[in-house]
Design a protein around this motif. Structure first.
Motif, PDB file in Angstrom:
ATOM      1  N   LEU A 263       0.735  -1.074   0.234  1.00 34.60           N
ATOM      2  CA  LEU A 263      -0.100   0.665   0.243  1.00 34.60           C
ATOM      3  C   LEU A 263       1.265   1.354  -0.128  1.00 34.60           C
ATOM      4  CD1 LEU A 263      -2.505   1.105   0.187  1.00 34.60           C
ATOM      5  CD2 LEU A 263      -2.895   0.872   2.924  1.00 34.60           C
ATOM      6  N   ARG A 264       2.166   1.393   0.681  1.00 33.18           N
ATOM      7  CA  ARG A 264       2.756   2.442   0.916  1.00 33.18           C
ATOM      8  C   ARG A 264       3.395   2.837  -0.607  1.00 33.18           C
ATOM      9  NH1 ARG A 264       6.798   0.956   6.175  1.00 33.18           N
ATOM     10  NH2 ARG A 264       5.509   2.082   7.680  1.00 33.18           N
ATOM     11  N   ARG A 265       3.882   1.095  -1.695  1.00 35.67           N
ATOM     12  CA  ARG A 265       4.291   1.886  -2.332  1.00 35.67           C
ATOM     13  C   ARG A 265       3.832   2.582  -3.924  1.00 35.67           C
ATOM     14  NH1 ARG A 265       6.813  -4.896  -3.516  1.00 35.67           N
ATOM     15  NH2 ARG A 265       9.227  -3.460  -2.325  1.00 35.67           N
ATOM     16  N   LYS A 266       2.287   2.129  -3.464  1.00 37.62           N
ATOM     17  CA  LYS A 266       0.615   2.909  -4.137  1.00 37.62           C
ATOM     18  C   LYS A 266       0.720   4.751  -3.823  1.00 37.62           C
ATOM     19  CE  LYS A 266      -0.787  -1.642  -6.136  1.00 37.62           C
ATOM     20  NZ  LYS A 266      -2.130  -2.118  -5.571  1.00 37.62           N
ATOM     21  N   LEU A 267       0.400   4.545  -2.728  1.00 32.98           N
ATOM     22  CA  LEU A 267       0.552   5.656  -1.788  1.00 32.98           C
ATOM     23  C   LEU A 267       1.983   6.559  -1.675  1.00 32.98           C
ATOM     24  CD1 LEU A 267      -1.943   5.002   0.865  1.00 32.98           C
ATOM     25  CD2 LEU A 267      -2.409   5.869  -1.216  1.00 32.98           C
ATOM     26  N   GLU A 268       2.836   6.697  -1.257  1.00 33.35           N
ATOM     27  CA  GLU A 268       3.412   7.156  -1.102  1.00 33.35           C
ATOM     28  C   GLU A 268       4.721   7.301  -2.007  1.00 33.35           C
ATOM     29  OE1 GLU A 268       4.589   8.149   2.347  1.00 33.35           O
ATOM     30  OE2 GLU A 268       2.474   6.519   3.592  1.00 33.35           O
ATOM     31  N   ASP A 269       5.776   8.913  -1.834  1.00 29.64           N
ATOM     32  CA  ASP A 269       6.057   9.209  -3.083  1.00 29.64           C
ATOM     33  C   ASP A 269       7.513   8.497  -2.704  1.00 29.64           C
ATOM     34  OD1 ASP A 269       4.196  11.343  -4.099  1.00 29.64           O
ATOM     35  OD2 ASP A 269       5.516  12.940  -2.398  1.00 29.64           O
ATOM     36  N   ASP A 270       7.908   8.358  -1.742  1.00 30.14           N
ATOM     37  CA  ASP A 270       8.984   7.634  -1.118  1.00 30.14           C
ATOM     38  C   ASP A 270       8.882   6.494   0.164  1.00 30.14           C
ATOM     39  OD1 ASP A 270      11.732   6.129  -0.591  1.00 30.14           O
ATOM     40  OD2 ASP A 270      12.617   8.207  -0.111  1.00 30.14           O
ATOM     41  N   PRO A 271       8.543   5.150  -0.237  1.00 27.32           N
ATOM     42  CA  PRO A 271       7.845   4.236   0.443  1.00 27.32           C
ATOM     43  C   PRO A 271       8.865   3.927   1.708  1.00 27.32           C
ATOM     44  CG  PRO A 271       7.740   3.647  -2.046  1.00 27.32           C
ATOM     45  CD  PRO A 271       8.233   4.598  -1.790  1.00 27.32           C
TER      46      PRO A 271
END
Length: 250
Positions: A219-227
């Motif tokens: 989910l971080r990979r889809k939401l965050e600029d830098d996971p």
């Protein structure tokens, strides 16, 4: 590339509409014939053009998608489909060793898969089970109380099961990611334990989603600029995770 129309059979008034996306005429005929004999309304197309045309005319109740199409890549087609629709999808894979394709397909939002060679009775059972799950999901109190959430330019529409980026791009979510984000937006800026997230998302029931930490990473990979340096989903060491952003309910 045209539509192979379902054979003229008498079906029930509310028979499920099944679209088979496969470029093998023999496989198309076998599946379409069998499903129509089981009081479903089945038709088939051979690739992307036929699929998109069918969706534009009327969305089916379920799509059977072969991952190994001649001219079109099945995973790319699934990714494009998930940007347009939440219709249930069952993948047809060619070999039992194609585990990576199956897992990627599930991560892109497929509901189930079946591996060639398969029996028609198993296919029918998987179709009925997928349709039943979707129907039950729509009837639960949780689904009736779904909302549209906004955070930092993102839009998360639970009822439509869509996540839209600040740039206006549709972002595909797996079932696990959808449930995880739902838990976060319902309790922003509160620390949620791993046990709470596991219970809220029921990931222990999915053989592909046993680890909450893996789901957090995806989910971080889809939401965050830098996971690697997340600003939305932050780790509270020894306590769990916090969705550290203001959330608006629309």
């Amino acid at each position: 590339m045209g539509v192979l129309e379902a054979f003229d059979t008498i079906t029930e008034p509310h028979a499920a509409r099944i679209l088979v996306v496969d470029d093998e005429p023999a496989m198309q005929r076998m599946i379409v014939t069998y499903l129509n004999e089981q009081n479903m309304r089945a038709s088939a197309v051979s690739g992307r053009k036929g699929l998109l045309h069918t969706l534009a005319v009327r969305e089916p109740d379920l799509i059977l998608l072969d991952l190994h199409l001649g001219e079109d890549d099945g995973l790319d087609l699934l990714r494009e489909l998930r940007g347009k629709s939440i219709v249930p999808v069952i993948l047809i894979t060619g070999h039992r060793r194609d585990e990576i394709d199956r897992v990627v397909g599930l991560e892109l939002g497929a509901d189930d898969y079946i591996t060639k060679p398969f029996g028609m009775r198993e296919l029918l059972a998987r179709i009925r089970a997928t349709l039943r799950r979707r129907t039950m999901d729509s009837l639960t109190p949780a689904r009736r109380s779904e909302h549209r959430y906004g955070f930092d330019g993102w839009l998360f529409d639970q009822r439509a099961r869509q996540l839209t980026s600040p740039a206006g791009d549709a972002v595909a979510l797996t079932k696990g990611e959808f449930a995880l984000l739902s838990a976060f937006v319902a309790a922003p800026r509160r620390t949620l334990s791993r046990e709470h997230l596991l219970q809220a998302t029921r990931l222990h029931e999915d053989v592909f989603d046993r680890s909450i930490d893996v789901q957090i990473l995806r989910l971080r990979r889809k939401l965050e600029d830098d996971p690697r340096a997340p600003r939305f989903i932050r780790t509270q060491r020894g306590a769990g995770y916090i969705f550290d952003v203001d959330v608006q309910i629309g």
